[in-house]
Design a protein around this motif. Structure first.
Motif, PDB file in Angstrom:
ATOM      1  N   HIS A   1      61.130  78.472  60.584  1.00 28.73           N
ATOM      2  CA  HIS A   1      60.382  79.016  59.443  1.00 28.73           C
ATOM      3  C   HIS A   1      61.407  79.526  58.432  1.00 28.73           C
TER       4      HIS A   1
ATOM      5  N   HIS B   1      62.591  79.308  54.142  1.00 23.20           N
ATOM      6  CA  HIS B   1      62.235  78.916  52.767  1.00 23.20           C
ATOM      7  C   HIS B   1      63.494  78.556  51.974  1.00 23.20           C
TER       8      HIS B   1
ATOM      9  N   HIS C   1      56.499  76.945  50.662  1.00 24.46           N
ATOM     10  CA  HIS C   1      55.099  77.327  50.444  1.00 24.46           C
ATOM     11  C   HIS C   1      54.285  76.301  49.671  1.00 24.46           C
TER      12      HIS C   1
ATOM     13  N   GLU D   1      54.669  75.369  54.822  1.00 28.38           N
ATOM     14  CA  GLU D   1      53.791  76.482  55.197  1.00 28.38           C
ATOM     15  C   GLU D   1      52.624  76.477  54.222  1.00 28.38           C
TER      16      GLU D   1
ATOM     17  N   ASP E   1      61.298  83.312  58.940  1.00 28.32           N
ATOM     18  CA  ASP E   1      60.660  83.422  57.623  1.00 28.32           C
ATOM     19  C   ASP E   1      61.696  83.858  56.580  1.00 28.32           C
TER      20      ASP E   1
ATOM     21  N   HIS F   1      63.873  84.197  53.458  1.00 26.92           N
ATOM     22  CA  HIS F   1      63.814  83.841  52.045  1.00 26.92           C
ATOM     23  C   HIS F   1      65.200  83.999  51.413  1.00 26.92           C
TER      24      HIS F   1
HETATM   25 ZN   LIG Z   1      57.000  81.902  55.170  1.00 27.63          ZN
END
Ligand SMILES: [Zn+2]
Ligand SMILES: [Zn+2]
Length: 266
Positions: free
Chosen positions: A5, A7, A38, A79, A226, A228
């Motif tokens: 996961h 980005h 996303h 996602e 997740d 970023h």
């Molecule tokens: Zn995410």
């Protein structure tokens, strides 16, 4: 380590190039990473679509994939921000692109962004939680084209610090229904380590939910930071793996071309 996961600048809330993320992942000894940028359709009252050009995206993934082939495996996922009325639109985009992995998350409830529109602020915590999980149930029920459900207790991040959250027992029956449905559909969940980053004392989902998933026979589980930004790649990875082992999980899963591969975590 397998961070599923991540980005990149194909997400509007991330400014880092894929290559910057990849270099950091290599420095962190990741074996495989999966970009999951996303796509959030029909958000806010104006019905804005947050997405990216998939042609560009796959081209870029391919570039870094082959450039760093000897160092790391790079996969291309997405996602999606699910709302039940969007099933067909997401089916179309997923079916027409070679994604390796699809995370289905809920970021908005009836176009109201949980974070930006302060979904929790005008209701009691139990009402907010109930509404969120009932909505998540509808999302899982109305869609099949995903591999895991993202950050199941995402809403926990967005209560005021002063709020005392109800005991899990008060709403566990709805979560149980969701987990049963996920298992029945042959799908999985993720351990999303970003919970800690957002000030919670746990990963998403919290211990009670992970235990319940295991008790109900759930096995398919991925680990994702997740991230970023580069410094969060692989964040708390070892901790998540250790927790899963302690809970009796024998495997975590990777996804390639939408097929799952178990990795023994002994
Ligand atoms: Zn995410
Ligand atoms: Zn998310």
């Amino acid at each position: 380590m397998y961070d599923f996961h991540i980005h990149s600048d194909y997400s509007m809330d991330c400014k880092y190039l894929m290559e910057e993320m990849v270099i950091e992942a290599i420095n962190n000894n990741m074996k495989s990473i999966c970009f999951t940028d996303h796509m959030d359709y029909d958000v806010t009252e104006n019905g804005i679509d947050i997405d990216f050009r998939t042609n560009d995206y796959f081209k870029k993934v391919k570039q870094v994939k082959y450039k760093y082939l000897k160092n790391i495996e790079i996969l291309a996922g997405v996602e999606i921000g699910m709302q039940p009325h969007l099933s067909e639109r997401y089916d179309d985009i997923i079916d027409s692109n070679p994604f390796d992995f699809v995370i289905m998350s809920v970021h908005s409830i009836n176009r109201k962004d949980i974070h930006l529109d302060r979904f929790t602020c005008d209701k009691s915590p139990i009402d907010a939680l109930t509404e969120y999980y009932e909505y998540l149930y509808q999302c899982v029920n109305s869609f099949n084209n995903f591999d895991v459900v993202g950050h199941i207790d995402y809403i926990d991040r967005y209560f005021d610090e002063s709020t005392t959250l109800p005991n899990f027992d008060e709403y566990s029956h709805i979560v149980e229904d969701i987990l049963k449905l996920i298992i029945e559909k042959g799908k999985g969940i993720e351990v999303n380590t970003a919970g800690i980053k957002y000030g919670l004392e746990y990963y998403h989902p919290k211990l009670e939910i992970l235990k319940l998933y295991k008790e109900l026979g759930g096995e398919i589980i991925t680990i994702g930071s997740d991230a970023h930004s580069p410094e969060f790649i692989g964040y708390e990875y070892k901790g998540a793996e250790k927790l899963l082992r302690e809970l009796g999980f024998k495997y975590i899963y990777l996804f390639k071309e939408r097929k799952k591969f178990p990795i023994h975590i002994g």
